[in-house]
Scaffold this motif. Structure first.
Motif, PDB file in Angstrom:
ATOM      1  N   LEU A 440       0.787  -1.143  -0.079  1.00  0.00           N
ATOM      2  CA  LEU A 440       0.081  -0.126  -0.339  1.00  0.00           C
ATOM      3  C   LEU A 440       0.843   1.296  -0.071  1.00  0.00           C
ATOM      4  O   LEU A 440       0.241   2.356  -0.291  1.00  0.00           O
ATOM      5  CB  LEU A 440      -0.837  -0.020   1.307  1.00  0.00           C
ATOM      6  CG  LEU A 440      -2.264  -0.956   1.071  1.00  0.00           C
ATOM      7  CD1 LEU A 440      -2.865  -1.139   2.516  1.00  0.00           C
ATOM      8  CD2 LEU A 440      -3.121  -0.515   0.069  1.00  0.00           C
ATOM      9  N   PHE A 441       2.042   1.210   0.241  1.00  0.00           N
ATOM     10  CA  PHE A 441       2.981   2.100   0.387  1.00  0.00           C
ATOM     11  C   PHE A 441       3.085   2.758  -1.095  1.00  0.00           C
ATOM     12  O   PHE A 441       3.503   4.098  -1.259  1.00  0.00           O
ATOM     13  CB  PHE A 441       4.192   1.987   1.134  1.00  0.00           C
ATOM     14  CG  PHE A 441       4.328   1.703   2.444  1.00  0.00           C
ATOM     15  CD1 PHE A 441       3.865   2.685   3.441  1.00  0.00           C
ATOM     16  CD2 PHE A 441       4.874   0.580   3.085  1.00  0.00           C
ATOM     17  CE1 PHE A 441       3.757   2.580   4.823  1.00  0.00           C
ATOM     18  CE2 PHE A 441       4.821   0.142   4.421  1.00  0.00           C
ATOM     19  CZ  PHE A 441       4.069   1.198   5.237  1.00  0.00           C
ATOM     20  N   GLY A 442       2.887   1.853  -2.073  1.00  0.00           N
ATOM     21  CA  GLY A 442       3.047   2.299  -3.357  1.00  0.00           C
ATOM     22  C   GLY A 442       1.836   3.033  -4.159  1.00  0.00           C
ATOM     23  O   GLY A 442       1.861   3.368  -5.163  1.00  0.00           O
ATOM     24  N   VAL A 443       0.815   3.288  -3.216  1.00  0.00           N
ATOM     25  CA  VAL A 443      -0.247   3.910  -3.777  1.00  0.00           C
ATOM     26  C   VAL A 443      -0.067   5.412  -3.606  1.00  0.00           C
ATOM     27  O   VAL A 443      -0.249   6.159  -2.666  1.00  0.00           O
ATOM     28  CB  VAL A 443      -1.694   3.780  -2.838  1.00  0.00           C
ATOM     29  CG1 VAL A 443      -2.762   4.508  -3.460  1.00  0.00           C
ATOM     30  CG2 VAL A 443      -1.967   2.315  -2.822  1.00  0.00           C
ATOM     31  N   ARG A 444       0.507   5.901  -4.713  1.00  0.00           N
ATOM     32  CA  ARG A 444       0.920   7.254  -4.859  1.00  0.00           C
ATOM     33  C   ARG A 444      -0.019   8.314  -4.716  1.00  0.00           C
ATOM     34  O   ARG A 444       0.389   9.147  -4.012  1.00  0.00           O
ATOM     35  CB  ARG A 444       1.619   7.449  -6.382  1.00  0.00           C
ATOM     36  CG  ARG A 444       2.165   8.817  -6.471  1.00  0.00           C
ATOM     37  CD  ARG A 444       2.678   9.247  -7.884  1.00  0.00           C
ATOM     38  NE  ARG A 444       2.967  10.453  -7.997  1.00  0.00           N
ATOM     39  CZ  ARG A 444       2.409  11.334  -8.221  1.00  0.00           C
ATOM     40  NH1 ARG A 444       0.831  11.154  -8.224  1.00  0.00           N
ATOM     41  NH2 ARG A 444       2.751  12.743  -8.315  1.00  0.00           N
ATOM     42  N   GLU A 445      -1.267   8.059  -4.888  1.00  0.00           N
ATOM     43  CA  GLU A 445      -2.233   9.140  -4.587  1.00  0.00           C
ATOM     44  C   GLU A 445      -2.362   9.516  -3.281  1.00  0.00           C
ATOM     45  O   GLU A 445      -2.864  10.601  -2.726  1.00  0.00           O
ATOM     46  CB  GLU A 445      -3.615   8.601  -5.125  1.00  0.00           C
ATOM     47  CG  GLU A 445      -3.656   8.271  -6.748  1.00  0.00           C
ATOM     48  CD  GLU A 445      -3.438   6.876  -6.865  1.00  0.00           C
ATOM     49  OE1 GLU A 445      -2.342   6.223  -6.344  1.00  0.00           O
ATOM     50  OE2 GLU A 445      -4.282   6.523  -8.073  1.00  0.00           O
ATOM     51  N   VAL A 446      -1.974   8.459  -2.312  1.00  0.00           N
ATOM     52  CA  VAL A 446      -2.164   8.859  -0.808  1.00  0.00           C
ATOM     53  C   VAL A 446      -0.730   9.085  -0.483  1.00  0.00           C
ATOM     54  O   VAL A 446      -0.436  10.148   0.392  1.00  0.00           O
ATOM     55  CB  VAL A 446      -2.818   7.255  -0.128  1.00  0.00           C
ATOM     56  CG1 VAL A 446      -2.428   7.524   1.283  1.00  0.00           C
ATOM     57  CG2 VAL A 446      -3.896   6.814  -0.769  1.00  0.00           C
ATOM     58  N   PHE A 447       0.359   8.424  -0.666  1.00  0.00           N
ATOM     59  CA  PHE A 447       1.781   8.508  -0.011  1.00  0.00           C
ATOM     60  C   PHE A 447       2.443   9.503  -0.933  1.00  0.00           C
ATOM     61  O   PHE A 447       3.600   9.613  -0.329  1.00  0.00           O
ATOM     62  CB  PHE A 447       2.222   7.370   0.236  1.00  0.00           C
ATOM     63  CG  PHE A 447       1.461   6.481   1.256  1.00  0.00           C
ATOM     64  CD1 PHE A 447       1.595   6.938   2.603  1.00  0.00           C
ATOM     65  CD2 PHE A 447       0.819   5.429   1.132  1.00  0.00           C
ATOM     66  CE1 PHE A 447       0.471   5.972   3.568  1.00  0.00           C
ATOM     67  CE2 PHE A 447      -0.030   4.527   1.909  1.00  0.00           C
ATOM     68  CZ  PHE A 447      -0.083   4.988   3.091  1.00  0.00           C
ATOM     69  N   GLY A 448       2.226   9.612  -2.193  1.00  0.00           N
ATOM     70  CA  GLY A 448       3.268  10.545  -2.951  1.00  0.00           C
ATOM     71  C   GLY A 448       4.403   9.568  -3.328  1.00  0.00           C
ATOM     72  O   GLY A 448       4.381   8.462  -2.935  1.00  0.00           O
ATOM     73  N   ASP A 449       5.537  10.274  -3.641  1.00  0.00           N
ATOM     74  CA  ASP A 449       6.835   9.606  -3.785  1.00  0.00           C
ATOM     75  C   ASP A 449       7.689   9.506  -2.540  1.00  0.00           C
ATOM     76  O   ASP A 449       8.695   8.721  -2.489  1.00  0.00           O
ATOM     77  CB  ASP A 449       7.649  10.224  -5.197  1.00  0.00           C
ATOM     78  CG  ASP A 449       6.579  10.110  -6.272  1.00  0.00           C
ATOM     79  OD1 ASP A 449       6.018   8.955  -6.643  1.00  0.00           O
ATOM     80  OD2 ASP A 449       6.693  10.963  -7.214  1.00  0.00           O
ATOM     81  N   ASP A 450       7.488  10.595  -1.885  1.00  0.00           N
ATOM     82  CA  ASP A 450       8.605  10.906  -0.767  1.00  0.00           C
ATOM     83  C   ASP A 450       8.205   9.800   0.200  1.00  0.00           C
ATOM     84  O   ASP A 450       9.419   9.408   0.819  1.00  0.00           O
ATOM     85  CB  ASP A 450       8.345  12.308  -0.320  1.00  0.00           C
ATOM     86  CG  ASP A 450       7.181  12.911   0.213  1.00  0.00           C
ATOM     87  OD1 ASP A 450       5.958  11.996  -0.265  1.00  0.00           O
ATOM     88  OD2 ASP A 450       6.943  13.633   1.223  1.00  0.00           O
ATOM     89  N   LEU A 451       7.242   9.713   0.855  1.00  0.00           N
ATOM     90  CA  LEU A 451       7.042   8.771   1.963  1.00  0.00           C
ATOM     91  C   LEU A 451       7.156   7.420   1.474  1.00  0.00           C
ATOM     92  O   LEU A 451       7.659   6.781   2.498  1.00  0.00           O
ATOM     93  CB  LEU A 451       5.522   8.885   2.608  1.00  0.00           C
ATOM     94  CG  LEU A 451       5.228  10.282   3.132  1.00  0.00           C
ATOM     95  CD1 LEU A 451       3.842  10.383   3.774  1.00  0.00           C
ATOM     96  CD2 LEU A 451       6.083  10.547   4.487  1.00  0.00           C
ATOM     97  N   ALA A 452       6.905   7.202   0.226  1.00  0.00           N
ATOM     98  CA  ALA A 452       6.993   5.664  -0.158  1.00  0.00           C
ATOM     99  C   ALA A 452       8.362   5.147   0.074  1.00  0.00           C
ATOM    100  O   ALA A 452       9.085   4.107   0.173  1.00  0.00           O
ATOM    101  CB  ALA A 452       6.310   5.303  -1.584  1.00  0.00           C
TER     102      ALA A 452
END
Length: 481
Positions: A440-452
């Motif tokens: 789920l960390f790869g769901v960019r709409e939520v976590f963006g690129d930085d947090l993932a």
């Protein structure tokens, strides 16, 4: 048989019930509200009602539902009157609100909505469409140009489906007619909501016509605002209780707590109601207020919703009656959120947080954790992840925030701690349910690129998730320090 609430029954109501004091029959519609739901009717419509009672003017509200006809079907037979039931431990106080002049359903008749938006007497459009109604990328705030409804509206400007489609088409018609644009006032829980609204309208207009895009950017005012009132969903039990107390049938009353706040950036080129006469705060910069509310109230609410639901608590007040939950929320506010805030001048932060804890514990509201948990993919970036980014930048721990994110991950998996299915309501529900928690960390709409890509973040949330799976939400909260 009890009569239906309407203009004729107003005078038959008990003296203890507050009712409109302005001349409804001659009230001109100067505001269109997009997203006619319970929150608007318990908040902005009440402020407008109070302003009309104090200083009558052309500020009646046309409410537009972008989805369902249910609210229109309930209120139209009532001359668009409805009851606000203010509830706390001491009991219930009723008032009938009359600032709503008409209700429209956009999917049934988009032409009628466009006609109303284009009329010169309409000078303000207010918005409560929730985060997902902006058809934007929650991680960046930019218009989602691939959203199927946005694609539809770009190709069918006369038959729009989205907020951007309706507003930009109406603005273009006003531009071509030489009519001043209306002011667009967002009342949704988004940081810089006016800037977000301005950005999606400008980009949508640019995609239609570069000249229109420049006109929207130059001429359309989009002030920001911060709204605050807890408004749970109305139940059949609520309808029956309110109608009995009212002495008239109200098909769709709204429930609300006593507290209400509205902070508005004062930028209305073509005028506005005298909202400040009844408690709205008109300011030059809304940001300190919105961050305080989004991070303390909404962030805590989301943590209570996901952790509380997993622990078996149906309502916020049920969760807060557990001393371990109450301690968790208090420490979340004090230790992890407060250090990230730029406190507004004159604000008493300690008093504000104490009031939040009292509001959360209000047993009369029955605010369902499941209701608050809806649309988490749209809410987390504003409510939790911005605070986490600030904690990461400061090199400070965020264990409670991480547990809130982990609880969302477990919730959207679709099974509670006993293995029972969860009715997950989210624009990304199918995708989230099909994605294993670590991915789920790869769901960019939520976590963006930085947090993932930040191991400090992913490690903390993964550790919290594993703890939730191992011991359950209640014990995870009880043992966190």
């Amino acid at each position: 048989m009890t009569r239906r609430l309407d203009d004729r029954t107003l005078e038959t109501l008990g003296a203890e019930i507050e009712r409109p004091r302005h001349p409804r029959t001659s009230l001109q519609t100067g505001i269109v509200h997009m997203g006619l739901g319970a929150f608007h009717r318990a908040h902005q419509a009440v402020y407008t009602e109070d302003a009309l009672n104090r200083r009558p003017g052309p500020w009646g509200i046309c409410g537009v539902s972008l989805r369902s006809p249910e609210t229109r079907d309930a209120l139209a037979p009532q001359d668009n009157l409805y009851t606000v039931a203010v509830r706390d431990a001491s009991g219930q106080r009723l008032r009938v609100v009359g600032s709503l002049t008409e209700t429209l359903v956009a999917p049934e008749d988009p032409a009628a909505v466009l006609d109303r938006l284009t009329r010169p007497e309409v000078r303000i459009v207010t918005i409560t469409v929730t985060e997902k109604g902006y058809c934007h990328d929650p991680a960046t705030g930019a218009l989602n140009e691939r959203h199927p409804d946005i694609v539809h509206d770009l190709g069918n400007p006369d038959r729009p489906r989205t907020l951007a489609g309706f507003l930009v088409e109406a603005l273009d018609r006003r531009r071509r007619a030489g009519t001043d644009p209306f002011t667009v006032l967002s009342c949704d829980n988004l940081p810089g909501n006016g800037h977000v609204a301005a950005g999606i309208l400008r980009r949508f207009a640019e995609l239609r016509d570069p000249d229109l895009g420049r006109w929207v950017a130059d001429r359309v005012a989009c002030p920001s605002s911060m709204v605050d009132r807890i408004v749970p969903a109305t139940t059949d039990e609520d309808r029956a209780a309110v109608s009995a107390a009212l002495g008239a049938e109200d098909a769709w009353p709204v429930m609300a707590e006593p507290f209400s706040q509205w902070v508005i950036e004062d930028h209305f080129p073509t005028g506005r109601p005298a909202w400040e006469l009844e408690g709205a705060e008109l300011v030059a910069d809304v940001r300190p207020y919105e961050f305080m509310k989004l991070r303390l109230l909404n962030g805590s609410h989301s943590c209570i919703a996901y952790l509380g639901y997993l622990a078996g608590h149906a309502t916020v007040s049920d969760a807060m009656a557990d001393p371990h939950f109450a301690r968790f929320v208090r420490e979340l506010m004090d230790e992890e959120v407060t250090p990230t805030l730029d406190v507004p001048p004159g604000a008493d932060l300690s008093r504000y947080k104490a009031a939040l804890l009292e509001r959360f514990a209000n047993p009369a509201l029955k605010h369902r954790t499941w209701q608050i948990a809806m649309d988490g993919s749209q809410k987390l970036p504003q409510r939790l992840l911005g605070t986490i980014r600030d904690r990461l930048a400061a090199g400070r721990p965020f264990d409670r925030l991480a547990l809130g994110v982990a609880a969302w991950m477990r919730y959207v998996g679709g099974r509670d701690e006993t293995g029972q299915p969860i009715d997950v309501r989210d624009p990304l529900a199918d995708r989230l349910a099909a994605t294993p928690a670590p991915a789920l960390f790869g769901v960019r709409e939520v976590f963006g690129d930085d947090l993932a890509g930040n191991p400090a973040f992913t490690t903390a949330v993964t550790r919290a998730y594993d703890r939730l799976v191992a011991v359950g939400a209640r014990e995870a909260i009880q043992t966190i320090r």
